[in-house]
Design a protein around this motif. Structure first.
Motif, PDB file in Angstrom:
ATOM      1  N   LEU A 178      44.628  44.439  41.936  1.00 50.49           N
ATOM      2  CA  LEU A 178      45.185  44.358  40.592  1.00 50.49           C
ATOM      3  C   LEU A 178      45.623  45.722  40.097  1.00 50.49           C
ATOM      4  N   THR A 179      44.803  46.746  40.349  1.00 50.13           N
ATOM      5  CA  THR A 179      45.126  48.098  39.908  1.00 50.13           C
ATOM      6  C   THR A 179      46.373  48.607  40.620  1.00 50.13           C
ATOM      7  N   ARG A 180      46.470  48.302  41.918  1.00 48.02           N
ATOM      8  CA  ARG A 180      47.591  48.784  42.705  1.00 48.02           C
ATOM      9  C   ARG A 180      48.916  48.196  42.223  1.00 48.02           C
ATOM     10  N   THR A 181      48.906  46.911  41.789  1.00 41.42           N
ATOM     11  CA  THR A 181      50.152  46.247  41.433  1.00 41.42           C
ATOM     12  C   THR A 181      50.475  46.322  39.952  1.00 41.42           C
ATOM     13  N   ALA A 182      49.584  46.880  39.151  1.00 42.71           N
ATOM     14  CA  ALA A 182      49.827  46.909  37.707  1.00 42.71           C
ATOM     15  C   ALA A 182      50.912  47.909  37.354  1.00 42.71           C
ATOM     16  N   PRO A 183      51.926  47.504  36.557  1.00 46.36           N
ATOM     17  CA  PRO A 183      52.955  48.449  36.104  1.00 46.36           C
ATOM     18  C   PRO A 183      52.360  49.405  35.079  1.00 46.36           C
ATOM     19  N   LYS A 184      52.036  50.608  35.486  1.00 46.63           N
ATOM     20  CA  LYS A 184      51.307  51.549  34.647  1.00 46.63           C
ATOM     21  C   LYS A 184      51.964  51.809  33.289  1.00 46.63           C
ATOM     22  N   PRO A 185      53.316  52.010  33.214  1.00 50.11           N
ATOM     23  CA  PRO A 185      53.885  52.386  31.920  1.00 50.11           C
ATOM     24  C   PRO A 185      53.854  51.268  30.884  1.00 50.11           C
ATOM     25  N   ASN A 186      53.801  50.006  31.358  1.00 51.34           N
ATOM     26  CA  ASN A 186      54.004  48.890  30.437  1.00 51.34           C
ATOM     27  C   ASN A 186      52.748  48.104  30.108  1.00 51.34           C
ATOM     28  N   MET A 187      51.660  48.327  30.810  1.00 52.57           N
ATOM     29  CA  MET A 187      50.453  47.543  30.550  1.00 52.57           C
ATOM     30  C   MET A 187      49.228  48.330  30.964  1.00 52.57           C
ATOM     31  N   PRO A 188      48.099  48.046  30.338  1.00 47.84           N
ATOM     32  CA  PRO A 188      46.868  48.750  30.726  1.00 47.84           C
ATOM     33  C   PRO A 188      46.376  48.272  32.077  1.00 47.84           C
ATOM     34  N   THR A 189      45.570  49.088  32.734  1.00 48.69           N
ATOM     35  CA  THR A 189      44.978  48.693  34.005  1.00 48.69           C
ATOM     36  C   THR A 189      44.080  47.482  33.794  1.00 48.69           C
ATOM     37  N   PRO A 190      44.241  46.410  34.595  1.00 50.49           N
ATOM     38  CA  PRO A 190      43.404  45.223  34.431  1.00 50.49           C
ATOM     39  C   PRO A 190      41.921  45.552  34.569  1.00 50.49           C
ATOM     40  N   THR A 191      41.109  44.775  33.908  1.00 53.83           N
ATOM     41  CA  THR A 191      39.675  45.048  33.886  1.00 53.83           C
ATOM     42  C   THR A 191      38.939  44.420  35.049  1.00 53.83           C
ATOM     43  N   GLY A 192      39.617  43.611  35.852  1.00 51.30           N
ATOM     44  CA  GLY A 192      38.937  43.029  37.003  1.00 51.30           C
ATOM     45  C   GLY A 192      39.015  41.525  37.068  1.00 51.30           C
ATOM     46  N   VAL A 193      39.662  40.862  36.123  1.00 50.89           N
ATOM     47  CA  VAL A 193      39.793  39.415  36.170  1.00 50.89           C
ATOM     48  C   VAL A 193      40.876  39.060  37.176  1.00 50.89           C
ATOM     49  N   PRO A 194      40.591  38.206  38.165  1.00 53.43           N
ATOM     50  CA  PRO A 194      41.580  37.888  39.184  1.00 53.43           C
ATOM     51  C   PRO A 194      42.819  37.209  38.594  1.00 53.43           C
ATOM     52  N   SER A 195      43.975  37.502  39.186  1.00 53.87           N
ATOM     53  CA  SER A 195      45.197  36.832  38.763  1.00 53.87           C
ATOM     54  C   SER A 195      45.351  35.495  39.465  1.00 53.87           C
ATOM     55  N   GLU A 196      44.661  35.293  40.583  1.00 54.60           N
ATOM     56  CA  GLU A 196      44.766  34.059  41.351  1.00 54.60           C
ATOM     57  C   GLU A 196      43.577  33.171  40.983  1.00 54.60           C
ATOM     58  N   VAL A 197      43.866  32.030  40.392  1.00 53.00           N
ATOM     59  CA  VAL A 197      42.813  31.226  39.772  1.00 53.00           C
ATOM     60  C   VAL A 197      41.811  30.684  40.785  1.00 53.00           C
ATOM     61  N   LYS A 198      42.262  30.342  41.982  1.00 50.68           N
ATOM     62  CA  LYS A 198      41.333  29.812  42.990  1.00 50.68           C
ATOM     63  C   LYS A 198      40.253  30.833  43.327  1.00 50.68           C
ATOM     64  N   GLU A 199      40.661  32.084  43.580  1.00 50.48           N
ATOM     65  CA  GLU A 199      39.682  33.126  43.889  1.00 50.48           C
ATOM     66  C   GLU A 199      38.786  33.398  42.689  1.00 50.48           C
ATOM     67  N   HIS A 200      39.352  33.347  41.500  1.00 48.73           N
ATOM     68  CA  HIS A 200      38.564  33.580  40.288  1.00 48.73           C
ATOM     69  C   HIS A 200      37.457  32.531  40.166  1.00 48.73           C
ATOM     70  N   ILE A 201      37.819  31.264  40.303  1.00 49.43           N
ATOM     71  CA  ILE A 201      36.827  30.191  40.196  1.00 49.43           C
ATOM     72  C   ILE A 201      35.747  30.353  41.256  1.00 49.43           C
ATOM     73  N   ARG A 202      36.162  30.660  42.476  1.00 49.80           N
ATOM     74  CA  ARG A 202      35.187  30.732  43.571  1.00 49.80           C
ATOM     75  C   ARG A 202      34.249  31.933  43.437  1.00 49.80           C
ATOM     76  N   ILE A 203      34.743  33.043  42.950  1.00 52.50           N
ATOM     77  CA  ILE A 203      33.852  34.177  42.712  1.00 52.50           C
ATOM     78  C   ILE A 203      32.839  33.833  41.623  1.00 52.50           C
ATOM     79  N   MET A 204      33.288  33.162  40.578  1.00 48.85           N
ATOM     80  CA  MET A 204      32.361  32.761  39.516  1.00 48.85           C
ATOM     81  C   MET A 204      31.327  31.760  40.044  1.00 48.85           C
ATOM     82  N   ILE A 205      31.754  30.867  40.917  1.00 41.49           N
ATOM     83  CA  ILE A 205      30.820  29.919  41.523  1.00 41.49           C
ATOM     84  C   ILE A 205      29.788  30.671  42.372  1.00 41.49           C
ATOM     85  N   ASP A 206      30.236  31.662  43.134  1.00 48.57           N
ATOM     86  CA  ASP A 206      29.304  32.442  43.950  1.00 48.57           C
ATOM     87  C   ASP A 206      28.284  33.173  43.084  1.00 48.57           C
ATOM     88  N   LEU A 207      28.736  33.704  41.950  1.00 46.71           N
ATOM     89  CA  LEU A 207      27.813  34.361  41.024  1.00 46.71           C
ATOM     90  C   LEU A 207      26.824  33.360  40.443  1.00 46.71           C
TER      91      LEU A 207
END
Length: 452
Positions: free
Chosen positions: A268-297
């Motif tokens: 997420l940090t690598r692909t974030a357009p620095k001039p136009n948006m803040p660095t993401p805080t760590g929430v996945p952009s891909e919902v499947k991975e996001h759900i599965r990480i939360m399930i693992d936690l």
């Protein structure tokens, strides 16, 4: 570390770190839950866990509801991903969420659906500060088990919520964003950032110590396990081969999750357009991975007995998220108003099936963790469903509800159970309260206790 000191509350500690342990044979088993026949025969008790998972906008009921009642039913298309766990699930039909209906309050079904799903209370129609719903079922249990675990409950989520603003026909955004309510005017905000959840589960000490631990791990590319290495070595000397193997599997799961969270944040940090948006805080952009990480936690939190109560909505109600990863580019909410259009209904079915595929992932994870000769799924009760039945009709009767897990031997799975029309959903929670050892005289708009 002496053998007699190894309990469920034993922690492996380091700078700003406290790593809880899974159940080991060397530990005495203690629980506030009732003793089941199987547990009594083994001479031990395991704690019961309960989780509530939510999906918005209803489902395509024609592809959800089984045609046959009882044990001899076939899983419909949306539920087919759950086939490997068929004997661990019950499909419940006929349950109603009356307090999600207008009852004189006009439009706002999405706000009412989510806020009433665990409370059984009619939310006050307001988009001001005077919100009111009721204590939710998860918090009813959590309050009574608060002394048993480090965290009374965990509120996880995928979509960020808002606690103010007008999100649905005059209803506050707090209603459609929050599943868990501590009290009638106090929703429990959910945590959507996996890294924050990880640090909360395994952080320790003062804020300065936790920050120092995170900074050092980031700077030196170390694992949280490196900070407890000395305690790990001491503990392993006191354990038998079986416990050592279980501990290694647990540490591997922790490290794998840690790496996945870090990879996600790096991408997420690598692909974030620095001039136009803040660095993401760590929430996945891909919902499947996001759900599965939360399930693992969630599974790790249950495995280590850090909490016995968790809520996890897959999205806020009224969510208009597209699911491009499965070829659905239109918004979920827009599609739910399908008007019987076959193409839109097919895409709703795709979204519904995607969600049950993530549910199957969770059941597999819970089944893989063994505790006292039973799986973690056997020691859990998990409700999955929506406060809306058909998204086009916005109806709140005959809801799509699943009950999964063995409840410590108290729940027989593999059934489609049909209840009389207008049976309150809260009656299901009354039954869960009893099985958790926290019975209630009534809850929300309950009329009794559901027979399971």
């Amino acid at each position: 570390m002496a053998m007699h000191s190894i309990t469920r509350r034993t922690m492996l500690r380091g700078l700003g770190t406290a790593l809880a342990l899974p159940m080991l044979e060397a530990m005495p088993m203690v629980s506030a839950a009732p003793i089941t026949t199987a547990a009594a025969a083994a001479g031990k008790k395991s704690p019961l866990r309960v989780a509530f998972l939510y999906v918005p906008n209803g489902v395509n009921m024609a592809d959800w509801k089984p045609t046959a009642e009882g044990a001899n039913f076939e899983l419909p298309d949306i539920l087919k991903p759950l086939q490997p766990f068929r004997n661990k699930i019950n499909v419940l039909t006929g349950l109603t969420l009356d307090k999600a209906r207008a009852n004189g309050d006009g439009p706002g079904d999405h706000a009412r659906a989510m806020s009433a799903f665990l409370t059984g209370r009619q939310p006050r129609k307001t988009h001001g500060a005077d919100i009111r719903a009721g204590q939710s079922a998860d918090q009813y249990i959590a309050t009574r088990l608060s002394e048993e675990t480090q965290f009374r409950s965990l509120e996880l989520g995928i979509e960020r919520g808002q606690q103010a603003g007008n999100c649905d026909s005059g209803y506050s955004c707090a209603y459609s964003s929050n599943l868990s309510w501590h009290a009638e005017s106090t929703p429990n905000a959910k945590e959507t950032d996996p890294k924050q959840v990880f640090e909360r589960l395994f952080g320790n000490g003062s804020a300065e110590e936790r920050a120092a631990s995170r900074a050092k791990r980031d700077r030196t590319n170390q694992s949280i396990l490196d900070f407890v290495r000395e305690d790990v070595s001491s503990l392993k000397r006191e354990l038998g081969a079986g416990d050592q193997r279980k501990l290694d599997e647990y540490f591997s799961a922790v490290r794998e999750l840690e790496l996945r969270i870090e990879r996600m944040r790096t991408q997420l940090t690598r692909t974030a357009p620095k001039p136009n948006m803040p660095t993401p805080t760590g929430v996945p952009s891909e919902v499947k991975e996001h759900i599965r990480i939360m399930i693992d936690l969630m599974v790790l939190a249950f495995q280590t007995d850090l909490t016995r109560v968790i809520t996890l909505p897959f999205a806020n109600d009224g969510s208009n998220r597209p699911y491009t990863m499965i070829g659905v580019r239109e918004g979920h909410h827009d599609l739910s108003h399908h008007g019987r259009d076959a193409n839109k209904m097919q895409k709703i079915k795709q979204i519904n099936t995607f969600h049950t595929e993530q549910l199957a992932y969770m059941l597999a994870k819970l089944s893989s963790v063994q505790e006292n000769g039973k799986s973690l799924l056997d020691q859990s009760m998990i409700v999955y469903g929506s406060g809306i039945s058909d998204g086009d009709r916005h109806n709140h009767d005959d809801l799509p509800i699943l009950l999964m897990g063995g409840g410590g031997g108290q729940i027989q799975g593999g059934r489609h159970i049909v209840y009389p029309k207008e049976t309150p959903l809260m009656n299901l929670y009354m039954a869960l309260f009893e099985k958790m050892g926290t019975p209630a005289k009534s809850f929300g708009d309950s009329t009794g206790t559901l027979k399971l």
